[in-house]
Design a protein around this motif. Structure first.
Motif, PDB file in Angstrom:
ATOM      1  N   VAL A  15       0.849  -1.190   0.000  1.00 23.97           N
ATOM      2  CA  VAL A  15       0.000   0.000   0.000  1.00 23.97           C
ATOM      3  C   VAL A  15       0.877   1.230   0.000  1.00 23.97           C
ATOM      4  O   VAL A  15       2.061   1.200   0.393  1.00 23.97           O
ATOM      5  CB  VAL A  15      -0.954   0.021   1.219  1.00 23.97           C
ATOM      6  CG1 VAL A  15      -1.926  -1.142   1.157  1.00 23.97           C
ATOM      7  CG2 VAL A  15      -0.162  -0.013   2.519  1.00 23.97           C
ATOM      8  N   GLY A  16       0.300   2.334  -0.460  1.00 24.10           N
ATOM      9  CA  GLY A  16       0.992   3.603  -0.458  1.00 24.10           C
ATOM     10  C   GLY A  16       0.707   4.386   0.808  1.00 24.10           C
ATOM     11  O   GLY A  16       0.059   3.907   1.755  1.00 24.10           O
ATOM     12  N   ASP A  18       0.541   1.853 -14.632  1.00 27.08           N
ATOM     13  CA  ASP A  18      -0.263   1.936 -15.848  1.00 27.08           C
ATOM     14  C   ASP A  18       0.435   1.229 -17.004  1.00 27.08           C
ATOM     15  O   ASP A  18       1.524   0.652 -16.852  1.00 27.08           O
ATOM     16  CB  ASP A  18      -0.586   3.390 -16.196  1.00 27.08           C
ATOM     17  CG  ASP A  18       0.670   4.227 -16.449  1.00 27.08           C
ATOM     18  OD1 ASP A  18       1.751   3.634 -16.718  1.00 27.08           O
ATOM     19  OD2 ASP A  18       0.586   5.469 -16.383  1.00 27.08           O
ATOM     20  N   ALA A  19      -0.195   1.272 -18.187  1.00 27.07           N
ATOM     21  CA  ALA A  19       0.332   0.568 -19.348  1.00 27.07           C
ATOM     22  C   ALA A  19       1.677   1.099 -19.800  1.00 27.07           C
ATOM     23  O   ALA A  19       2.424   0.403 -20.492  1.00 27.07           O
ATOM     24  CB  ALA A  19      -0.678   0.638 -20.499  1.00 27.07           C
ATOM     25  N   ARG A  20       2.006   2.355 -19.437  1.00 28.92           N
ATOM     26  CA  ARG A  20       3.296   2.934 -19.805  1.00 28.92           C
ATOM     27  C   ARG A  20       4.365   2.714 -18.749  1.00 28.92           C
ATOM     28  O   ARG A  20       5.464   3.251 -18.846  1.00 28.92           O
ATOM     29  CB  ARG A  20       3.128   4.423 -20.077  1.00 28.92           C
ATOM     30  CG  ARG A  20       2.074   4.728 -21.144  1.00 28.92           C
ATOM     31  CD  ARG A  20       2.002   6.193 -21.467  1.00 28.92           C
ATOM     32  NE  ARG A  20       3.234   6.679 -22.062  1.00 28.92           N
ATOM     33  CZ  ARG A  20       3.419   7.954 -22.457  1.00 28.92           C
ATOM     34  NH1 ARG A  20       2.439   8.831 -22.303  1.00 28.92           N
ATOM     35  NH2 ARG A  20       4.566   8.310 -22.982  1.00 28.92           N
ATOM     36  N   LEU A  74       4.330   4.438 -12.082  1.00 26.15           N
ATOM     37  CA  LEU A  74       3.798   4.065 -10.779  1.00 26.15           C
ATOM     38  C   LEU A  74       2.979   5.219 -10.214  1.00 26.15           C
ATOM     39  O   LEU A  74       3.426   6.378 -10.198  1.00 26.15           O
ATOM     40  CB  LEU A  74       4.944   3.691  -9.840  1.00 26.15           C
ATOM     41  CG  LEU A  74       4.591   3.186  -8.452  1.00 26.15           C
ATOM     42  CD1 LEU A  74       3.851   1.864  -8.532  1.00 26.15           C
ATOM     43  CD2 LEU A  74       5.863   3.033  -7.602  1.00 26.15           C
ATOM     44  N   SER A  75       1.760   4.900  -9.742  1.00 26.78           N
ATOM     45  CA  SER A  75       0.866   5.970  -9.263  1.00 26.78           C
ATOM     46  C   SER A  75       1.352   6.583  -7.960  1.00 26.78           C
ATOM     47  O   SER A  75       1.182   7.788  -7.738  1.00 26.78           O
ATOM     48  CB  SER A  75      -0.549   5.399  -9.080  1.00 26.78           C
ATOM     49  OG  SER A  75      -0.549   4.376  -8.088  1.00 26.78           O
ATOM     50  N   ALA A  76       1.944   5.793  -7.072  1.00 24.73           N
ATOM     51  CA  ALA A  76       2.426   6.310  -5.788  1.00 24.73           C
ATOM     52  C   ALA A  76       3.511   5.380  -5.265  1.00 24.73           C
ATOM     53  O   ALA A  76       3.473   4.175  -5.506  1.00 24.73           O
ATOM     54  CB  ALA A  76       1.279   6.408  -4.779  1.00 24.73           C
ATOM     55  N   PRO A  77       4.500   5.910  -4.533  1.00 26.62           N
ATOM     56  CA  PRO A  77       5.544   5.041  -3.978  1.00 26.62           C
ATOM     57  C   PRO A  77       4.964   4.081  -2.954  1.00 26.62           C
ATOM     58  O   PRO A  77       4.063   4.431  -2.196  1.00 26.62           O
ATOM     59  CB  PRO A  77       6.516   6.030  -3.320  1.00 26.62           C
ATOM     60  CG  PRO A  77       6.208   7.357  -3.924  1.00 26.62           C
ATOM     61  CD  PRO A  77       4.733   7.331  -4.238  1.00 26.62           C
ATOM     62  N   PRO A  78       5.458   2.839  -2.904  1.00 26.58           N
ATOM     63  CA  PRO A  78       5.000   1.905  -1.868  1.00 26.58           C
ATOM     64  C   PRO A  78       5.488   2.349  -0.497  1.00 26.58           C
ATOM     65  O   PRO A  78       6.674   2.667  -0.315  1.00 26.58           O
ATOM     66  CB  PRO A  78       5.610   0.570  -2.288  1.00 26.58           C
ATOM     67  CG  PRO A  78       6.781   0.933  -3.145  1.00 26.58           C
ATOM     68  CD  PRO A  78       6.426   2.216  -3.827  1.00 26.58           C
ATOM     69  N   TRP A 108      13.050   1.108  -1.956  1.00 29.10           N
ATOM     70  CA  TRP A 108      12.480   0.313  -3.030  1.00 29.10           C
ATOM     71  C   TRP A 108      13.120   0.722  -4.352  1.00 29.10           C
ATOM     72  O   TRP A 108      13.713   1.805  -4.479  1.00 29.10           O
ATOM     73  CB  TRP A 108      10.954   0.445  -3.088  1.00 29.10           C
ATOM     74  CG  TRP A 108      10.474   1.851  -3.371  1.00 29.10           C
ATOM     75  CD1 TRP A 108      10.341   2.872  -2.488  1.00 29.10           C
ATOM     76  CD2 TRP A 108      10.118   2.359  -4.655  1.00 29.10           C
ATOM     77  NE1 TRP A 108       9.908   4.010  -3.103  1.00 29.10           N
ATOM     78  CE2 TRP A 108       9.752   3.730  -4.449  1.00 29.10           C
ATOM     79  CE3 TRP A 108      10.050   1.832  -5.928  1.00 29.10           C
ATOM     80  CZ2 TRP A 108       9.340   4.549  -5.482  1.00 29.10           C
ATOM     81  CZ3 TRP A 108       9.634   2.638  -6.955  1.00 29.10           C
ATOM     82  CH2 TRP A 108       9.292   3.992  -6.742  1.00 29.10           C
ATOM     83  N   ALA A 109      12.973  -0.153  -5.355  1.00 30.32           N
ATOM     84  CA  ALA A 109      13.500   0.113  -6.702  1.00 30.32           C
ATOM     85  C   ALA A 109      12.587  -0.550  -7.709  1.00 30.32           C
ATOM     86  O   ALA A 109      11.998  -1.596  -7.453  1.00 30.32           O
ATOM     87  CB  ALA A 109      14.934  -0.406  -6.859  1.00 30.32           C
ATOM     88  N   GLY A 110      12.471   0.072  -8.863  1.00 27.88           N
ATOM     89  CA  GLY A 110      11.620  -0.457  -9.935  1.00 27.88           C
ATOM     90  C   GLY A 110      10.786   0.668 -10.523  1.00 27.88           C
ATOM     91  O   GLY A 110      10.955   1.846 -10.166  1.00 27.88           O
ATOM     92  N   PRO A 111       9.875   0.331 -11.422  1.00 27.76           N
ATOM     93  CA  PRO A 111       9.579  -1.026 -11.907  1.00 27.76           C
ATOM     94  C   PRO A 111      10.460  -1.440 -13.077  1.00 27.76           C
ATOM     95  O   PRO A 111      10.981  -0.598 -13.799  1.00 27.76           O
ATOM     96  CB  PRO A 111       8.122  -0.895 -12.337  1.00 27.76           C
ATOM     97  CG  PRO A 111       8.011   0.528 -12.818  1.00 27.76           C
ATOM     98  CD  PRO A 111       8.921   1.327 -11.927  1.00 27.76           C
TER      99      PRO A 111
END
Length: 507
Positions: free
Chosen positions: A429-430, A439-441, A444-448, A459-462
């Motif tokens: 969760v954020g 999303d498809a591109r 990331l909507s928000a950092p975990p 964290w690292a990614g995606p």
């Protein structure tokens, strides 16, 4: 000193003949290796098919072309009866490759009354035993004799000392070295005579010993010694049941003597078997064939176990004491790979821990069945679960997915010490208490902020993981993350199908 004379026998289109089990018929046939034609029948050549063509071009030249995959072992096995026949007629036969054999011509010429007579006698013997179309040639060296055999109709004798004159008009492609041939053609050298006219010192300086060797061949100076090799004996053994046996235990008991005969034949040659093919024929004529490999070497009891396991594999839902379907009428055991028994002798002070472990585990496997004892093997794949394979103990079957291939999108080392198969759901969760989404591109909507109810430290990614994009039903798109929580636990997680999953954990 005059160079030794050699007699070369050539059976054209041997891979085609070995694949069909008989001389090529009128239908066009081609043997393929890596989608390249390596051999074809006369009917295929009449329609424009040639060696070295790609599969698509060959099929465009001959739409009815029958394509057969290459199998060097099949070619070698089919050539053994030819070698035995020639060995009975003239001792000292050396197989150069499947379909091509050589021998010293002196003894044969004396026995049959001349070189050409000897060549014709051997061709006639091959024709009488079901191998028509053979060609033979006699020359000073193996290279010259092989080139002459390709031009023989059916026999050709190159006079002693006439090798260079015979080879002069042949193209440089006859040397069989594509790299050197391409260089010579760029220099304007098209024939062996033009290549032989160059100074040996210049060739050695430019092409090294490899070029000097080819220059000697073009000049007719083939110094390769002929080392006769006796054909391998037939090590296969078979047992035929007058009344087909219906139970696996009955078949396993009946093949004990056959397994003993196989190991005894190998022992007479100071050899052991490391790979074997077992053919089971039922009373309907259906053949079940499988190749078994061994980490060390097969004993007679191991062969019996493989027969039983193969029978159990035909009807996996039935026990060994029940029917195996159609009754088994014939069992054939064929050693396909052997080794010197000296390499498998126990040490001076007994067997080591590896040998003791193998014998102990093999006894357990004999009681539990073929898949009763398995070992993990790393294979190719992009996800961690795909890289794990449980293989039955003792099998050395090459995996379908090679771990040495690049596998774009796979995780680089170091790998997680714990892998979850299948991946289990993860609570990520954020800061707002909602699961982040990608999303498809790949944004990331928000950092975990939390993972498994523990605060996220870093964290690292995606990193995208794409598979089978060409298949709408099996296509896969996932995003991979590495997350470290407050307790210094590192997680490998996936965002796939709008959900978070734990793929592995680092310790």
């Amino acid at each position: 000193m005059m160079p030794p004379r050699h007699l070369v026998l050539w059976l054209p289109d041997w891979p085609v003949r070995a694949a069909l089990g008989a001389p090529p018929a009128e239908e066009p046939v081609a043997i393929l290796q890596a989608n390249i034609v390596i051999a074809c029948s006369a009917a295929a050549r009449a329609q424009g098919v040639r060696r070295g063509q790609r599969r698509r071009l060959a099929q465009s030249r001959s739409p009815a072309l029958q394509l057969i995959p290459a199998d060097p072992r099949r070619d070698e096995r089919a050539f053994l009866p030819v070698l035995r026949l020639l060995e009975e007629l003239v001792p000292g036969v050396q197989p150069l490759r499947p379909g091509l054999a050589a021998l010293r011509s002196r003894g044969a010429a004396r026995y049959y009354g001349g070189e050409e007579q000897a060549a014709l006698q051997l061709i006639g013997a091959l024709t009488d035993h079901g191998y028509p179309g053979a060609r033979a040639a006699i020359a000073d060296g193996l290279f010259t004799a092989e080139q002459a055999a390709r031009l023989a109709a059916p026999a050709l004798v190159v006079a002693s000392g006439g090798s260079q004159e015979f080879l002069a008009p042949l193209p440089v492609q006859a040397l069989g070295d594509d790299e050197v041939t391409a260089l010579l053609q760029r220099l304007g050298i098209r024939t062996l005579a033009e290549f032989a006219a160059l100074r040996e010192g210049d060739i050695r300086d430019r092409l090294g010993e490899r070029g000097a060797r080819l220059h000697a061949l073009a000049s007719g100076a083939d110094s390769r010694p002929l080392t006769p090799q006796h054909p391998e004996p037939e090590l296969a053994r078979e047992v035929v049941f007058e009344t087909p046996l219906e139970h696996a235990d009955q078949v396993a008991f009946a093949v004990r003597q056959t397994a003993d005969a196989v190991t005894a034949a190998l022992a007479d040659l100071s050899q052991v078997c490391t790979e074997v093919r077992i053919d089971l024929t039922d009373d309907d004529g259906v053949i079940s064939s499988r190749v078994w490999m061994h980490p060390t070497s097969f004993e007679a009891s191991d062969l019996v176990d493989r027969v039983r396991w193969q029978l159990e594999g035909i009807r996996p839902q039935e026990s060994s004491a029940e029917r195996t379907g159609a009754g088994i009428s014939e069992v054939r055991i064929v050693p396909t790979r052997v080794d010197d028994s000296a390499h498998h002798q126990p040490g001076l002070f007994g067997q080591g821990p590896q040998q003791r472990l193998h014998h102990a585990v093999s006894r357990v496997q004999a009681m539990l069945g073929h898949r009763g004892v398995v070992t993990p093997v790393v294979i190719g794949g992009r996800s961690l679960a795909d890289r794990q394979l449980l293989q039955p103990w003792g099998d050395r079957v090459p995996p379908e997915r090679d771990a040495n291939l690049p596998w774009p999108g796979s995780l680089p080392p170091p790998y997680p010490s714990e892998v979850f198969v299948p991946p289990r759901p993860a609570q990520v969760v954020g800061a707002d208490g909602l699961p982040p989404i990608v999303d498809a591109r790949g944004v990331l909507s928000a950092p975990p902020a939390w993972i498994e109810q523990a605060p996220v430290l870093s964290w690292a990614g995606p990193w995208p993981l794409r598979e089978r994009a060409w298949d709408t039903h099996r296509a896969r798109l996932a995003q991979r993350f590495q997350i470290v929580d407050e307790s210094q636990r590192a997680w490998l997680v996936l965002f796939e199908n709008d959900a978070w999953w734990v793929e592995g954990r680092y310790h």
